[in-house]
Design a protein around this motif. Structure first.
Motif, PDB file in Angstrom:
ATOM      1  N   ARG A 145       0.841  -1.181   0.000  1.00 33.33           N
ATOM      2  CA  ARG A 145       0.000   0.000   0.000  1.00 33.33           C
ATOM      3  C   ARG A 145       0.882   1.239   0.000  1.00 33.33           C
ATOM      4  O   ARG A 145       1.925   1.259   0.662  1.00 33.33           O
ATOM      5  CB  ARG A 145      -0.911   0.008   1.230  1.00 33.33           C
ATOM      6  CG  ARG A 145      -2.129  -0.843   1.079  1.00 33.33           C
ATOM      7  CD  ARG A 145      -2.628  -1.358   2.400  1.00 33.33           C
ATOM      8  NE  ARG A 145      -1.961  -2.607   2.766  1.00 33.33           N
ATOM      9  CZ  ARG A 145      -2.291  -3.315   3.827  1.00 33.33           C
ATOM     10  NH1 ARG A 145      -3.236  -2.891   4.627  1.00 33.33           N
ATOM     11  NH2 ARG A 145      -1.675  -4.448   4.078  1.00 33.33           N
ATOM     12  N   THR A 177      -9.750  -2.596   4.362  1.00 29.92           N
ATOM     13  CA  THR A 177      -9.447  -1.276   3.824  1.00 29.92           C
ATOM     14  C   THR A 177     -10.316  -1.052   2.593  1.00 29.92           C
ATOM     15  O   THR A 177     -10.290  -1.850   1.652  1.00 29.92           O
ATOM     16  CB  THR A 177      -7.964  -1.144   3.441  1.00 29.92           C
ATOM     17  OG1 THR A 177      -7.150  -1.466   4.575  1.00 29.92           O
ATOM     18  CG2 THR A 177      -7.654   0.275   3.001  1.00 29.92           C
ATOM     19  N   ARG A 204     -11.357   1.910  -0.209  1.00 34.33           N
ATOM     20  CA  ARG A 204     -11.211   3.243  -0.798  1.00 34.33           C
ATOM     21  C   ARG A 204     -12.336   3.434  -1.805  1.00 34.33           C
ATOM     22  O   ARG A 204     -12.467   2.669  -2.763  1.00 34.33           O
ATOM     23  CB  ARG A 204      -9.860   3.417  -1.486  1.00 34.33           C
ATOM     24  CG  ARG A 204      -9.664   4.822  -2.042  1.00 34.33           C
ATOM     25  CD  ARG A 204      -8.354   4.992  -2.781  1.00 34.33           C
ATOM     26  NE  ARG A 204      -8.227   6.365  -3.265  1.00 34.33           N
ATOM     27  CZ  ARG A 204      -8.742   6.806  -4.409  1.00 34.33           C
ATOM     28  NH1 ARG A 204      -9.413   5.960  -5.195  1.00 34.33           N
ATOM     29  NH2 ARG A 204      -8.595   8.066  -4.785  1.00 34.33           N
ATOM     30  N   ASP A 206     -13.693  11.400  -2.236  1.00 33.92           N
ATOM     31  CA  ASP A 206     -13.245  10.029  -2.016  1.00 33.92           C
ATOM     32  C   ASP A 206     -13.025   9.791  -0.531  1.00 33.92           C
ATOM     33  O   ASP A 206     -12.680  10.709   0.223  1.00 33.92           O
ATOM     34  CB  ASP A 206     -11.968   9.718  -2.812  1.00 33.92           C
ATOM     35  CG  ASP A 206     -10.759  10.494  -2.325  1.00 33.92           C
ATOM     36  OD1 ASP A 206     -10.134  10.066  -1.340  1.00 33.92           O
ATOM     37  OD2 ASP A 206     -10.419  11.532  -2.927  1.00 33.92           O
ATOM     38  N   THR A 263     -11.437   6.895   2.375  1.00 39.53           N
ATOM     39  CA  THR A 263     -10.654   5.700   2.677  1.00 39.53           C
ATOM     40  C   THR A 263     -10.917   5.297   4.123  1.00 39.53           C
ATOM     41  O   THR A 263     -10.715   6.089   5.051  1.00 39.53           O
ATOM     42  CB  THR A 263      -9.149   5.936   2.478  1.00 39.53           C
ATOM     43  OG1 THR A 263      -8.899   6.309   1.120  1.00 39.53           O
ATOM     44  CG2 THR A 263      -8.356   4.672   2.795  1.00 39.53           C
ATOM     45  N   ASN A 316     -10.238   2.290   7.100  1.00 34.55           N
ATOM     46  CA  ASN A 316      -9.380   1.174   7.499  1.00 34.55           C
ATOM     47  C   ASN A 316      -9.772   0.708   8.891  1.00 34.55           C
ATOM     48  O   ASN A 316      -9.848   1.508   9.827  1.00 34.55           O
ATOM     49  CB  ASN A 316      -7.907   1.596   7.473  1.00 34.55           C
ATOM     50  CG  ASN A 316      -6.970   0.504   7.960  1.00 34.55           C
ATOM     51  OD1 ASN A 316      -6.494   0.536   9.080  1.00 34.55           O
ATOM     52  ND2 ASN A 316      -6.709  -0.474   7.122  1.00 34.55           N
TER      53      ASN A 316
END
Length: 830
Positions: free
Chosen positions: A143, A665, A667, A675, A677, A679
């Motif tokens: 990542r 995770t 996205r 956007d 993300t 986790n």
């Protein structure tokens, strides 16, 4: 050490000379080989085209070799086997051209002539569309966190950056964990003497997170590798940026980044300065359980942490030809990290009533200088994907330190009380130096289109020298004498030699990689104060296998199963038997500490949904033997010539540590301009320290943490970001750490032509909740420890980018249009 440097430098130059000797040098072709050459021109202006891609294809369309056209548009392929070929020529903004080329016994020298490239109208239109890198990208094995896209860390350090990275946790002291385990941290793929607080965030390009590395990587680190990649611009012409900022707590920062690329050279230089102020506060409350009575102690500290430092980096890339590149860089960092604390100690009776108190200071001053020299060489072969790289890294750091401690006791009437068992006044000073040497060579050999073999060698040498003299005031004479318990003079050295080999192959959509790494290490340490003692440890060769299996399916999703064996070696401070004392607490090292070994398994699933949502799910299990963990014990130490009762902590080897968990995770590109993300990491951990130093300790529990990063593009060239994290209760062998959470937000405004100027305003820890609260229980005490290092802080930063894309910067031409070529007046537009 000098011999090692000279030996490696000679070896590196030998590699360069051997591989460069294999390059075409204008020699006449042999009877079985030939030469193909030509020139590229713009069809409209007739001017040469440089840096265009020229590939020589075999009849089956596989690549024989390739190059970039020179400044005058020339290209040439020498020592080419006699055969039929196809030339493929392409460049941004031009149509792709294919031309046949035949070498035979009669025609061993083939002049293709002038090849005129026509402008591609559709392609030229597309060039004006600026593609932006996402803030976070995911692959099945790695990542990448793009630091330029993170607003909350602007003007900060690498510690601030890592707090924003999914999968990564950073505690109040800057200690980093990945999935509740300690990773290995590299800078540009190599060890460094720099700490995270000594690396400006504005000097970082991205952060790479590798949770279960293959045999190619160091086996050190039970939860993978974090690689901090520093910025190094390679854009053509002149370009760079200038930044400056300030915060509500009085911190300031500034920097400049400059790059110049012309023909075969790329020159880069950057400079950053930071002056940070962070308030600190702590409260330690302990219940002292004696045979006949119970008392309480409360220790309060309040102060500031000042970090002022400068860092500069300079270097160049020399593109000898299209096959060989040499890179040289130098990084210099220097500054001072100073802590000023006022302390208060309250002593309470069994009814929690104050019986006496003490006030004083606890200050530490640290200065440092760090020098990093890197020399790298890369050779690419004619066969696509085949390459040889070699590099050498030299790190040298020096430091000096001083400390001042005072604690005067008073009765409830405010009258001074003198107690020979309590420290009253002491001060110390010292200095140290650290040296790292890293040499590495890697070779990649493609066997077929879907298979390759990789191999390499690596050697690390680290050396530490340090001394500190602490003088305490004796009672009742008032004389200052050396306190050997709080002083040290030691030397430590380690060497780790490693080699690896791995094979990668594939059949249809099934891929596999098997690798084996071998590492051998030697350690020796010496204490040179008082009664001299030393230890020397030589670990035999240990093997670290790795296996990676992956299966791709239709519909853009992939499954991977992997295994690797890891090691965590004791750090030299873990082994150092000197005492660090503060108030009623102390810590020391353990010379008998052994490395811990971890077998790590991971099953991952990656799915792409319509190129808008990326989901990565990982299940992992780690089994660790000789697990290194901290142990607390109530004991009596001889300090300042007196017996003093303290809570002493030191590292031990537990029997086992078993961790298993799941990480999610996601996205999501929720809209064109938004956007998100997310986790989430869940882990079950069990620590068994039965039998360690005669102890019978074990603990287990479920922990989890989550991170959220939101990025929204607003009208008027505005960008708004919000990030938040939550960490649940953490288990300790003798206690637990309470949950914690925090939230950051920032907004950025891009202005001027080509967004040359950016102004950002951010606030860290909006609700002022980031703190550390832990509980520890032993047979003789119960302790609560509250600490807060960072507070809510408002940050204002500005960045101005400039650039001039000119391939012929140093050439004097009478063509006025050439003189004004691509002058942008600020900002990058390429």
């Amino acid at each position: 050490m000098r011999k090692i440097v000279l030996l490696f430098t000679g070896w590196l130059l030998l590699c360069c000379s051997i591989t460069m000797a294999q390059q075409p040098g204008g020699k006449a072709p042999s009877a079985s080989t030939g030469i193909i050459y030509g020139k590229l021109l713009d069809a409209q202006t007739g001017k040469p085209i440089e840096y265009a891609s020229v590939a020589l294809l075999r009849p089956d369309s596989s690549v024989q070799t390739g190059m970039l056209s020179k400044t005058n548009g020339d290209f040439s392929f020498e020592n080419i086997a006699l055969n039929k070929y196809i030339l493929k020529i392409n460049f941004i903004g031009y149509e792709t051209i294919y031309k046949p080329a035949i070498l035979s016994a009669k025609t061993t020298s083939l002049d293709i002539g002038n090849i005129k490239l026509k402008a591609n109208v559709k392609s030229l239109a597309a060039v004006n569309v600026v593609g932006e890198k996402p803030a976070f990208t995911m692959a099945i094995d790695k990542r990448v966190f793009n630091v330029d896209k993170n607003l909350s860390s602007i003007g900060g350090t690498a510690t601030d950056v890592l707090k924003q990275v999914p999968s990564v946790n950073v505690d109040i002291d800057g200690n980093v964990t990945v999935r509740n385990g300690t990773p290995t941290i590299f800078i540009d793929g190599r060890p460094s003497t720099l700490t995270l607080d000594q690396i400006p965030a504005d000097a970082i390009q991205n952060i790479e997170v590798v949770t279960n590395p293959s045999a190619k990587y160091d086996a050190e680190g039970m939860s993978g590798i974090l690689n901090i990649v520093l910025k190094k611009n390679k854009k053509a012409g002149i370009n760079g940026s200038i930044n400056a900022g300030a915060t509500s707590l009085g911190s300031t920062n500034g920097g400049v980044d400059f790059n110049l690329r012309q023909e075969k050279f790329n020159f880069f230089i950057n400079y950053n300065i930071r002056n940070r102020k962070s308030p600190m506060t702590s409260r330690l409350f302990r219940k002292n359980i004696g045979k006949d009575t119970t008392t309480y102690t409360e220790q309060l500290e309040d102060g500031d942490f000042y970090r002022k430092f400068q860092t500069g980096r300079i270097g160049f890339d020399w593109f000898i030809d299209n096959r060989n590149t040499i890179t040289v860089s130098e990084n210099i960092t220097g500054g001072n990290f100073n802590k000023y604390n006022e302390q208060t100690v309250n002593e309470l009776d069994a009814g929690r009533q104050k019986v006496r108190y003490a006030t004083g200071i606890d200050n530490t001053l640290n200065g440092f200088r760090n020098y990093t020299t890197q020399l790298g060489y890369k050779h690419t072969f004619a066969k696509e994907g085949e390459e040889l790289t070699a590099d050498f890294t030299y790190n040298h750091a020096t430091g000096d330190n001083s400390s001042g401690f005072s604690l005067q006791y008073y009765d409830l009437a405010g009258k001074p009380v003198y107690d020979p068992k309590k420290p009253e006044l002491r001060n110390g000073s010292g200095e140290g130096k650290t040296t790292y040497l890293t040499a590495q060579i890697d070779y990649v050999k493609p066997l077929t289109e879907k298979s390759k073999i990789e191999m390499g060698l690596r050697s690390n040498t680290r050396q530490f020298d340090n001394f500190t003299n602490t003088y305490g005031k004796n009672y009742p004479s008032g004389d200052f004498t050396l306190d050997s318990a709080l002083s040290n003079n030691y030397h430590y050295q380690e060497q780790i030699n490693a080699g690896y080999v791995s094979y990668t192959g594939a059949k249809d959509n099934f891929g596999y990689q098997v690798g084996l790494r071998a590492e051998q290490s030697n350690y020796d340490g010496e204490t040179r104060l008082g009664e001299k003692s030393s230890y020397k440890i030589s670990y035999p060769v240990s093997f670290f296998p790795s296996v990676f299996l992956s299966q791709k399916f239709k519909g853009d999703h992939e499954v991977q199963l992997n295994y690797s064996r890891r090691i965590r070696r004791p750090w030299f401070r873990d082994l150092l038997p000197t005492i660090d004392y503060s108030g009623q607490s102390a810590s020391t090292g353990n010379p008998d500490l052994k490395p811990e070994f971890t077998n790590s398994f991971e099953l991952s699933y990656l799915k792409d949904f319509a190129h808008k949502h990326n989901l990565l799910v990982s299940l992992y299990y780690r089994n660790t033997t000789n697990a290194i963990t901290d142990f607390y014990v109530d004991t009596t130490l001889q300090l300042n010539g007196q017996s003093q009762h303290v809570l002493l902590s030191y590292p031990i080897n537990a029997s086992t540590r078993n961790s298993y968990g799941a990480e999610f995770t996601l996205r999501s590109q929720l809209t064109k301009n938004w956007d998100l993300t997310t986790n989430i990491n869940l882990a079950q951990t069990k620590i068994d320290a039965t039998g360690s130093n005669g102890n019978n300790l074990s603990n287990q529990g479920l922990t989890w943490f989550g991170k959220l990063n939101s990025n929204t593009k607003l009208p008027w060239n505005l960008t708004f970001q919000v990030s938040a994290e939550y960490e649940s209760k953490q288990i300790l062998p003798q206690g637990e750490r309470e949950p914690k959470w925090s939230m950051d937000a920032a907004i950025k405004k891009d202005m001027l032509k080509n967004k040359a100027l950016s102004i950002s305003l951010g606030i860290n820890d909006i609700f002022n909740t980031d703190r550390n609260l832990s509980y520890t229980t032993t047979s003789f005490s119960e302790q609560e420890n509250y600490r807060k290092r960072l507070s809510r802080e408002l940050r204002l930063n500005a960045t101005w980018r400039f650039g001039k894309m000119d391939m012929n910067l140093f050439k004097r031409k009478n063509n006025k249009s050439k003189e004004n070529n691509n002058d942008m007046g600020g900002g990058d537009n390429y």
